[in-house]
Scaffold this active site. Structure first.
Site, mmCIF file in Angstrom:
data_model
loop_
_atom_site.group_PDB
_atom_site.id
_atom_site.type_symbol
_atom_site.label_atom_id
_atom_site.label_comp_id
_atom_site.label_asym_id
_atom_site.label_seq_id
_atom_site.Cartn_x
_atom_site.Cartn_y
_atom_site.Cartn_z
ATOM 1 N N CYS A 116 23.008 12.814 -2.014
ATOM 2 C CA CYS A 116 23.506 12.066 -3.183
ATOM 3 C C CYS A 116 24.094 12.976 -4.274
ATOM 4 O O CYS A 116 25.050 12.598 -4.956
ATOM 5 C CB CYS A 116 22.388 11.213 -3.766
ATOM 6 S SG CYS A 116 20.812 12.059 -3.944
ATOM 7 N N GLN B 22 18.677 15.317 -11.858
ATOM 8 C CA GLN B 22 18.714 14.234 -10.884
ATOM 9 C C GLN B 22 17.720 13.119 -11.206
ATOM 10 O O GLN B 22 16.563 13.376 -11.571
ATOM 11 C CB GLN B 22 18.431 14.813 -9.491
ATOM 12 C CG GLN B 22 19.473 15.849 -9.103
ATOM 13 C CD GLN B 22 19.310 16.402 -7.701
ATOM 14 O OE1 GLN B 22 19.618 17.564 -7.480
ATOM 15 N NE2 GLN B 22 18.853 15.599 -6.757
ATOM 16 N N ASN C 168 23.629 7.795 -7.718
ATOM 17 C CA ASN C 168 23.014 8.357 -6.506
ATOM 18 C C ASN C 168 22.758 7.340 -5.403
ATOM 19 O O ASN C 168 22.880 7.676 -4.220
ATOM 20 C CB ASN C 168 21.716 9.096 -6.842
ATOM 21 C CG ASN C 168 20.722 8.258 -7.588
ATOM 22 O OD1 ASN C 168 21.009 7.780 -8.686
ATOM 23 N ND2 ASN C 168 19.537 8.068 -7.032
ATOM 24 N N THR C 169 22.437 6.086 -5.732
ATOM 25 C CA THR C 169 22.186 5.143 -4.628
ATOM 26 C C THR C 169 23.441 4.350 -4.245
ATOM 27 O O THR C 169 23.446 3.677 -3.222
ATOM 28 C CB THR C 169 21.024 4.162 -4.928
ATOM 29 O OG1 THR C 169 21.365 3.366 -6.068
ATOM 30 C CG2 THR C 169 19.720 4.890 -5.172
ATOM 31 N N ARG D 93 23.137 16.235 9.618
ATOM 32 C CA ARG D 93 24.339 16.627 8.858
ATOM 33 C C ARG D 93 24.870 18.009 9.209
ATOM 34 O O ARG D 93 26.037 18.282 9.034
ATOM 35 C CB ARG D 93 24.039 16.625 7.352
ATOM 36 C CG ARG D 93 23.993 15.262 6.725
ATOM 37 C CD ARG D 93 23.799 15.391 5.214
ATOM 38 N NE ARG D 93 23.260 14.169 4.658
ATOM 39 C CZ ARG D 93 22.321 14.118 3.717
ATOM 40 N NH1 ARG D 93 21.831 15.238 3.199
ATOM 41 N NH2 ARG D 93 21.881 12.961 3.280
ATOM 42 N N MET E 207 14.654 2.255 -1.300
ATOM 43 C CA MET E 207 15.568 2.360 -2.438
ATOM 44 C C MET E 207 17.026 2.193 -1.986
ATOM 45 O O MET E 207 17.778 1.401 -2.547
ATOM 46 C CB MET E 207 15.357 3.770 -3.018
ATOM 47 C CG MET E 207 15.638 3.969 -4.450
ATOM 48 S SD MET E 207 14.622 3.019 -5.536
ATOM 49 C CE MET E 207 15.851 1.975 -6.221
ATOM 50 N N HIS F 183 22.988 10.814 -11.217
ATOM 51 C CA HIS F 183 22.762 12.264 -11.263
ATOM 52 C C HIS F 183 23.801 12.918 -12.179
ATOM 53 O O HIS F 183 25.012 12.638 -12.072
ATOM 54 C CB HIS F 183 22.889 12.870 -9.863
ATOM 55 C CG HIS F 183 21.785 12.483 -8.917
ATOM 56 N ND1 HIS F 183 20.606 11.891 -9.314
ATOM 57 C CD2 HIS F 183 21.681 12.635 -7.564
ATOM 58 C CE1 HIS F 183 19.833 11.692 -8.249
ATOM 59 N NE2 HIS F 183 20.467 12.123 -7.183
ATOM 60 N N SER G 134 15.149 7.831 -8.973
ATOM 61 C CA SER G 134 15.381 6.990 -7.787
ATOM 62 C C SER G 134 15.857 7.812 -6.593
ATOM 63 O O SER G 134 15.772 7.347 -5.455
ATOM 64 C CB SER G 134 16.404 5.894 -8.098
ATOM 65 O OG SER G 134 17.614 6.476 -8.535
HETATM 66 N N1 NAP Z 1 17.362 7.586 -2.944
HETATM 67 C C1 NAP Z 1 18.563 8.164 -2.978
HETATM 68 O O1 NAP Z 1 19.212 8.269 -4.046
HETATM 69 C C2 NAP Z 1 19.181 8.707 -1.707
HETATM 70 C C3 NAP Z 1 20.510 9.110 -1.778
HETATM 71 C C4 NAP Z 1 21.125 9.631 -0.623
HETATM 72 C C5 NAP Z 1 20.428 9.708 0.550
HETATM 73 N N2 NAP Z 1 19.122 9.299 0.592
HETATM 74 C C6 NAP Z 1 18.429 9.394 1.891
HETATM 75 O O2 NAP Z 1 18.341 8.043 2.388
HETATM 76 C C7 NAP Z 1 17.118 7.884 3.125
HETATM 77 C C8 NAP Z 1 16.306 6.769 2.497
HETATM 78 O O3 NAP Z 1 15.984 7.121 1.152
HETATM 79 P P1 NAP Z 1 15.241 6.128 0.157
HETATM 80 O O4 NAP Z 1 15.338 6.777 -1.169
HETATM 81 O O5 NAP Z 1 15.740 4.750 0.358
HETATM 82 O O6 NAP Z 1 13.732 6.217 0.705
HETATM 83 P P2 NAP Z 1 12.515 5.166 0.523
HETATM 84 O O7 NAP Z 1 12.714 4.360 -0.720
HETATM 85 O O8 NAP Z 1 11.291 5.958 0.671
HETATM 86 O O9 NAP Z 1 12.680 4.170 1.785
HETATM 87 C C9 NAP Z 1 12.355 4.586 3.090
HETATM 88 C C10 NAP Z 1 12.584 3.426 4.056
HETATM 89 O O10 NAP Z 1 12.327 3.897 5.397
HETATM 90 C C11 NAP Z 1 11.411 3.009 6.030
HETATM 91 N N3 NAP Z 1 10.560 3.715 6.994
HETATM 92 C C12 NAP Z 1 9.612 4.652 6.743
HETATM 93 N N4 NAP Z 1 9.040 5.060 7.898
HETATM 94 C C13 NAP Z 1 9.651 4.376 8.893
HETATM 95 C C14 NAP Z 1 9.504 4.319 10.310
HETATM 96 N N5 NAP Z 1 8.594 5.070 10.945
HETATM 97 N N6 NAP Z 1 10.305 3.472 11.023
HETATM 98 C C15 NAP Z 1 11.207 2.686 10.404
HETATM 99 N N7 NAP Z 1 11.379 2.682 9.058
HETATM 100 C C16 NAP Z 1 10.622 3.498 8.311
HETATM 101 C C17 NAP Z 1 10.591 2.401 4.903
HETATM 102 O O11 NAP Z 1 10.087 1.170 5.368
HETATM 103 P P3 NAP Z 1 8.647 0.513 4.998
HETATM 104 O O12 NAP Z 1 8.833 -0.106 3.634
HETATM 105 O O13 NAP Z 1 8.483 -0.487 6.072
HETATM 106 O O14 NAP Z 1 7.641 1.622 5.006
HETATM 107 C C18 NAP Z 1 11.671 2.230 3.838
HETATM 108 O O15 NAP Z 1 12.411 1.062 4.105
HETATM 109 C C19 NAP Z 1 16.420 9.258 3.102
HETATM 110 O O16 NAP Z 1 16.777 9.979 4.254
HETATM 111 C C20 NAP Z 1 17.013 9.913 1.841
HETATM 112 O O17 NAP Z 1 16.971 11.316 1.890
HETATM 113 C C21 NAP Z 1 18.485 8.800 -0.500
#
Ligand code: NAP
Length: 351
Positions: free
Chosen positions: A151, A178, A329-330, A112, A17, A244, A181
């Site tokens: 976020c 929230q 948030n993203t 963090r 995401m 959010h 996404s």
């Molecule tokens: N979503 C939000 O609004 C948001 C906001 C702020 C912070 N965050 C933080 O940002 C981070 C990512 O969030 P997201 O929402 O984008 O999560 P997500 O949609 O679940 O994406 C996770 C990503 O990590 C990769 N991944 C998983 N296991 C891995 C491994 N062993 N080695 C390398 N890559 C791996 C996945 O790749 P594959 O597709 O190859 O499995 C995917 O690209 C998290 O720490 C989250 O807490 C998220």
């Protein structure tokens, strides 16, 4: 800047995401160009357009679609690493990159809360980069690790910083609604979140409470001193795609008028010595006067999703004032916030 003079950057977790937002934003960034992308074994070895289920409403940038996804190992052709990895993976992987000289800008929560790892929103605490000297000494890394806040915390700390500076905040009561996404992709099943509100997001309330105080705190020497504010957060997941919404009630040391609150928010240009960065929006905080704003579907994209919108500012019969904020948030809460941190490091000659 011509493309071949831009700083080479890589995105870890590029299919997720937040990873997709990085791709969308970096493809048109004035200083950075994507030279490498990485994800898990599930995606490695495939072209991005085959590995990624693209979810955004703009087209996937064609040049990134042709890049081959690599494993998240510290041999990527880049100077800056944007990490959108799950926290438990980030915990293992991010130090490997910082160790050998990359500048890592992370969205994950893994580091963090460590005393030598700054959590930064440039407009409110760009001076916290001072912790990086201590980080280098403590860890012997050739590179650095800087984190963005959770976020939801962005939509609280940004509007509260100028209010805290002007009137001294004593207490914060925050109730969040929230977007789905925020849980990543594929996230929650429709059968769980459709027609529903879930009054629990694992770890979220502690993150909001801790990070808000770090962001509103100060640096003394090489120590980070959290703000002395009592804070209580209640986090809820709601059936909204992005953005959010947060209801805040605040108690102040010097109680302001409603007009003073509005004036302080609208005139906020960032703290002292705020550098001129490409991602800083022309209006950081937008105040809406309508009785039914802000709303995520109308306000999340304000200034490319970088402004926080504040509305419903009114007296609170329990604390002093209450208000509602909406932030993306993203974008502000993840990829754009992290890109702004990288811009900050470039301007401070720390890359
Ligand atoms: N979503 C939000 O609004 C948001 C906001 C702020 C912070 N965050 C933080 O940002 C981070 C990512 O969030 P997201 O929402 O984008 O999560 P997500 O949609 O679940 O994406 C996770 C990503 O990590 C990769 N991944 C998983 N296991 C891995 C491994 N062993 N080695 C390398 N890559 C791996 C996945 O790749 P594959 O597709 O190859 O499995 C995917 O690209 C998290 O720490 C989250 O807490 C998220």
């Amino acid at each position: 800047m011509e493309n071949n003079r831009k700083i080479p950057v890589a995105v870890l977790g590029v299919t997720g995401m937040v990873g997709q937002r990085f791709v969308q934003l970096l493809a048109r960034h004035p200083w950075f160009r994507i030279t490498a992308i990485a994800s898990s074994e599930r995606s490695a070895g495939k072209k991005y357009r085959d590995a990624c289920h693209w979810l955004l409403d703009s087209e996937m940038p064609p040049e990134v679609g042709e890049l081959v996804v690599q494993l998240a190992q510290p041999t990527l052709d880049a100077k800056i690493i944007f990490s959108a990895l799950p926290a438990h993976i980030a915990r293992e992987v991010e130090p490997l990159f910082a160790d050998v000289g990359y500048s890592v800008c992370s969205n994950a929560s893994a580091f963090r809360y460590e005393e030598d790892v700054p959590v930064i929103i440039p407009e409110i605490n760009h001076d916290h980069t001072a912790l990086l000297e201590k980080q280098k000494k403590n860890r012997g890394w050739k590179g650095t690790l800087v984190t963005s806040p959770n976020c939801t915390t962005s939509g609280i700390a940004l509007p509260l910083k100028p209010l805290h500076e002007a009137f001294g905040i004593k207490k914060i009561f925050a109730v969040t609604m929230q977007a789905v996404s925020g849980a990543g992709y594929p996230g929650l099943s429709f059968l769980d979140i459709g027609d529903n509100v879930i009054p629990f997001i694992g770890g979220e309330e502690q993150k909001i409470e801790t990070e808000t105080l770090l962001l509103l705190g100060k640096i003394e020497g090489s120590q980070r001193i959290p703000a002395n504010i009592t804070i209580s957060a209640q986090a809820n997941r709601v059936n909204v795609k992005e953005g959010h919404t947060i209801c805040l009630s605040l108690a102040f040391a010097q109680k302001p008028s409603r007009e003073e609150i509005i004036s302080v928010l609208e005139n906020f240009k960032g703290i002292e010595d705020m550098p001129d960065l490409p991602s800083v929006p022309k209006q950081i905080l937008i105040v809406r006067q309508e009785e039914d704003r802000p709303q995520p579907c109308k306000d999340r994209h304000a200034n490319d999703g970088m402004s926080v919108t504040v509305g419903r500012i009114r007296v609170c019969p329990i604390l002093d004032f209450r208000m509602v904020t909406v932030s993306h948030n993203t974008l502000r809460g993840a990829a754009s916030g992290s890109i702004m941190n990288a811009e900050l490091l470039v301007v401070k000659k720390m890359v």
